[in-house]
Design a protein around this motif. Structure first.
Motif, PDB file in Angstrom:
ATOM      1  N   ALA A  60       0.828  -1.207   0.000  1.00 33.09           N
ATOM      2  CA  ALA A  60       0.000   0.000   0.000  1.00 33.09           C
ATOM      3  C   ALA A  60       0.862   1.256   0.000  1.00 33.09           C
ATOM      4  O   ALA A  60       0.579   2.224  -0.724  1.00 33.09           O
ATOM      5  N   VAL A  61       1.922   1.260   0.797  1.00 29.64           N
ATOM      6  CA  VAL A  61       2.823   2.417   0.824  1.00 29.64           C
ATOM      7  C   VAL A  61       3.517   2.586  -0.521  1.00 29.64           C
ATOM      8  O   VAL A  61       3.631   3.706  -1.050  1.00 29.64           O
ATOM      9  N   ALA A  62       4.013   1.491  -1.094  1.00 27.65           N
ATOM     10  CA  ALA A  62       4.692   1.577  -2.384  1.00 27.65           C
ATOM     11  C   ALA A  62       3.777   2.129  -3.467  1.00 27.65           C
ATOM     12  O   ALA A  62       4.170   3.009  -4.249  1.00 27.65           O
ATOM     13  N   LEU A  63       2.543   1.643  -3.535  1.00 30.48           N
ATOM     14  CA  LEU A  63       1.605   2.138  -4.540  1.00 30.48           C
ATOM     15  C   LEU A  63       1.197   3.583  -4.263  1.00 30.48           C
ATOM     16  O   LEU A  63       1.021   4.373  -5.201  1.00 30.48           O
ATOM     17  N   THR A  64       1.043   3.933  -2.983  1.00 32.60           N
ATOM     18  CA  THR A  64       0.685   5.307  -2.639  1.00 32.60           C
ATOM     19  C   THR A  64       1.757   6.291  -3.097  1.00 32.60           C
ATOM     20  O   THR A  64       1.452   7.441  -3.444  1.00 32.60           O
ATOM     21  N   LEU A  65       2.995   5.857  -3.116  1.00 36.38           N
ATOM     22  CA  LEU A  65       4.085   6.718  -3.575  1.00 36.38           C
ATOM     23  C   LEU A  65       4.253   6.675  -5.086  1.00 36.38           C
ATOM     24  O   LEU A  65       4.450   7.708  -5.734  1.00 36.38           O
ATOM     25  N   LEU A  66       4.187   5.493  -5.675  1.00 41.37           N
ATOM     26  CA  LEU A  66       4.534   5.345  -7.085  1.00 41.37           C
ATOM     27  C   LEU A  66       3.433   5.854  -8.013  1.00 41.37           C
ATOM     28  O   LEU A  66       3.741   6.402  -9.078  1.00 41.37           O
ATOM     29  N   VAL A  67       2.178   5.668  -7.649  1.00 35.76           N
ATOM     30  CA  VAL A  67       1.094   6.077  -8.549  1.00 35.76           C
ATOM     31  C   VAL A  67       1.092   7.590  -8.779  1.00 35.76           C
ATOM     32  O   VAL A  67       1.104   8.051  -9.936  1.00 35.76           O
ATOM     33  N   PRO A  68       1.075   8.443  -7.746  1.00 34.06           N
ATOM     34  CA  PRO A  68       1.111   9.891  -8.024  1.00 34.06           C
ATOM     35  C   PRO A  68       2.434  10.351  -8.636  1.00 34.06           C
ATOM     36  O   PRO A  68       2.438  11.280  -9.447  1.00 34.06           O
ATOM     37  N   LEU A  69       3.537   9.710  -8.249  1.00 31.48           N
ATOM     38  CA  LEU A  69       4.809  10.101  -8.840  1.00 31.48           C
ATOM     39  C   LEU A  69       4.862   9.751 -10.323  1.00 31.48           C
ATOM     40  O   LEU A  69       5.391  10.516 -11.137  1.00 31.48           O
ATOM     41  N   TRP A  70       4.329   8.600 -10.681  1.00 37.00           N
ATOM     42  CA  TRP A  70       4.345   8.215 -12.082  1.00 37.00           C
ATOM     43  C   TRP A  70       3.480   9.147 -12.925  1.00 37.00           C
ATOM     44  O   TRP A  70       3.809   9.441 -14.088  1.00 37.00           O
ATOM     45  N   SER A  71       2.384   9.624 -12.362  1.00 31.10           N
ATOM     46  CA  SER A  71       1.523  10.540 -13.112  1.00 31.10           C
ATOM     47  C   SER A  71       2.199  11.889 -13.366  1.00 31.10           C
ATOM     48  O   SER A  71       1.786  12.621 -14.267  1.00 31.10           O
ATOM     49  N   LYS A  72       3.217  12.229 -12.577  1.00 24.73           N
ATOM     50  CA  LYS A  72       3.934  13.499 -12.755  1.00 24.73           C
ATOM     51  C   LYS A  72       5.396  13.248 -13.091  1.00 24.73           C
ATOM     52  O   LYS A  72       6.266  14.045 -12.729  1.00 24.73           O
ATOM     53  N   ALA A  73       5.681  12.157 -13.790  1.00 26.01           N
ATOM     54  CA  ALA A  73       7.072  11.792 -14.068  1.00 26.01           C
ATOM     55  C   ALA A  73       7.796  12.860 -14.875  1.00 26.01           C
ATOM     56  O   ALA A  73       9.007  13.064 -14.711  1.00 26.01           O
ATOM     57  N   ALA A  74       7.078  13.555 -15.757  1.00 27.14           N
ATOM     58  CA  ALA A  74       7.733  14.571 -16.583  1.00 27.14           C
ATOM     59  C   ALA A  74       8.281  15.725 -15.760  1.00 27.14           C
ATOM     60  O   ALA A  74       9.186  16.438 -16.207  1.00 27.14           O
ATOM     61  N   GLN A  75       7.764  15.922 -14.552  1.00 26.91           N
ATOM     62  CA  GLN A  75       8.197  17.046 -13.722  1.00 26.91           C
ATOM     63  C   GLN A  75       9.434  16.725 -12.900  1.00 26.91           C
ATOM     64  O   GLN A  75      10.089  17.651 -12.407  1.00 26.91           O
ATOM     65  N   TRP A  76       9.761  15.447 -12.704  1.00 29.75           N
ATOM     66  CA  TRP A  76      10.898  15.127 -11.843  1.00 29.75           C
ATOM     67  C   TRP A  76      11.921  14.211 -12.512  1.00 29.75           C
ATOM     68  O   TRP A  76      13.098  14.226 -12.122  1.00 29.75           O
TER      69      TRP A  76
END
Length: 462
Positions: free
Chosen positions: A60-76
């Motif tokens: 749950a923690v891994a998905l909570t971090l990876l899902v929003p980060l992946w949606s904004k991958a172009a920014q980071w």
């Protein structure tokens, strides 16, 4: 003749079951209330790691971090500072309340099952029982964070320039997740309400995010304070002090609840207060400039070709920027007074230098590429012709101001090799294109000599 005497018969002695059985060591006796001298807690911990809500906390923690980060991958993706800025925000604002809610649900398990009285008969102390039940949630949460950390670092590493990830930020984020678990667990033990876990997550989310809207340095006491890590790194004592702040609060709550000598909680609480005082007094000075990423890196060019200078963290963009500005450079070749160096917007242009277009990741830059090279060249040309003039209508009339603006626009459009977006039928642009090369270079040299002037009469007519 005599006969031999018959042998005497002996009857076996009767033995009791206690005498026939092999000797067994007597079980060890312990004083009432003391734990058995066996590895029972470790066995129980292994069992707790495999059951209940704890194993679900890691994914749950891994998905909570990876899902929003992946949606904004172009920014980071492509910037170590941008990567850890986004990961820090997600770990504290999203994963933190999630871990607290999972620990709260774990803490209320005995109340839901009605096994509180039964656990009191177990020959283990209260502190051992609490730690054994709470630790699996914290360990699984840490595992989920480390998986997400490894994934985002692997995703951004192929596209980064100078610099590297900040270990201090990663350690403090991990320490916060480990510190919030005992707080949530104790709330679950004390509050006998099935909705305590989601309510706690909502309250913690607001409590972590609200200080970010304050202007006082006390906002840095929130573990979710958003640090701008682009070109900045924490000070050397950042990690131990922030760990003392968040960890001290978590340990104090745990000791105050689970130990008989509750005064022991004063020690980590005092340590947390001292660390919090230092953080509040330091404020924005918790970060310093990172010389490894902020110094200029310039391209190698031949004679007559302008040089391009970017921050070291964006050094992988140098070939892309050179390709985007190749047409503009060819049009300025041989023009007297043309810039010999183009620098990134964060550097103040000196004599003979001009600013490059301002772009940010996600809007203009994706990984190590320019999303729209033509727009980048047009914005760079706009920076070369843009005048920083005050609005002083008394010194020039509207007609003179319009003539100067149309001239600037014609030069910008010609350098960018595109039609004017403001004056589609620009006669000045047509005149500039129709000039012989030698005359155009001479006129452009005169124009560039006055590009910082705000007096319309000094700008050559077109």
């Amino acid at each position: 003749m005599t006969t031999p005497a018959a042998p005497k018969r002996t009857t076996p002695e009767k033995t009791t079951p206690e005498q026939s059985a092999p000797e067994r060591p007597l079980p060890e006796r312990t004083a009432p209330g003391r734990p058995l001298p066996r590895a029972f807690p470790s066995t129980a911990l292994r069992t707790e790691l495999r059951r209940g809500i704890a194993p679900w906390t890691g994914p749950a923690v891994a998905l909570t971090l990876l899902v929003p980060l992946w949606s904004k991958a172009a920014q980071w993706q492509g910037s170590w500072g941008g990567t850890q800025t986004e990961l820090h925000a997600a770990a504290t604002l999203l994963a933190g309340p999630l871990v607290a809610a999972a620990a709260c649900w774990q803490g209320g398990r005995e109340h839901r099952r009605g096994t509180v009285e039964l656990l009191l008969s177990v020959p283990r102390g209260r502190f051992a029982r609490v730690v054994t039940a709470m630790t699996p949630v914290a360990l699984w949460a840490a595992a989920g964070y480390l998986v997400a950390l490894a994934a985002v670092f692997a995703a951004t590493a192929p596209y980064t320039g100078a610099g590297g990830p900040s270990l201090a930020i990663a350690v403090t984020d991990l320490g916060f997740l480990l510190s919030v678990a005992p707080v949530g667990f104790v709330v679950g033990r004390l509050v006998r309400w099935r909705l305590a876990a989601p309510v706690l997550a909502a309250i913690l989310y607001v409590a972590l995010g609200a200080p970010g809207y304050l202007e006082a340095d006390a906002r840095f006491l929130s573990p979710a304070e958003q640090f701008s890590l682009e070109g900045s790194v924490p000070v050397w004592w950042f990690a131990p002090v922030l760990l003392a702040w968040t960890g001290g609060v978590g340990v104090a709550v745990l000791l105050a609840y689970a130990t008989r000598r509750r005064l022991l909680a004063v020690v980590p609480l005092v340590l947390a207060v001292a660390a919090g005082t230092l953080i509040a007094r330091t404020g924005e000075d918790l970060l310093r400039d990172d010389p490894a990423t902020t110094h200029r890196v310039c391209s190698r060019t031949g004679p007559g070709t302008p040089q391009i200078c970017l921050a070291a963290s964006d050094s992988r963009l140098l070939p892309r920027v050179s390709e985007a500005l190749e047409g503009m450079f060819s049009r300025l070749e041989g023009v007297p007074g043309a810039p010999v160096r183009y620098v990134a917007p964060q550097y103040e242009p000196k004599e003979g230098e001009a600013p490059l277009a301002h772009v940010v990741r996600g809007r203009g830059i994706t990984r190590d590429r320019l999303t729209d090279p033509r727009e980048y060249a047009a914005n760079t040309a706009l920076g070369l012709t843009l005048r920083d003039c005050p609005d002083d209508g008394d010194r020039r009339n509207a007609e003179e101001a319009d003539r100067m603006a149309r001239t600037d626009d014609a030069v910008r459009s010609w350098l960018a090799d595109e039609e004017s977006p403001w004056y589609p039928e620009s006669r000045r642009l047509a005149r500039l294109e129709a000039m012989p090369d030698a005359d155009r270079r001479a006129w452009l040299g005169h124009y560039l000599a006055t590009r910082k002037s705000c007096v319309p009469a000094e700008v050559p007519a077109l």
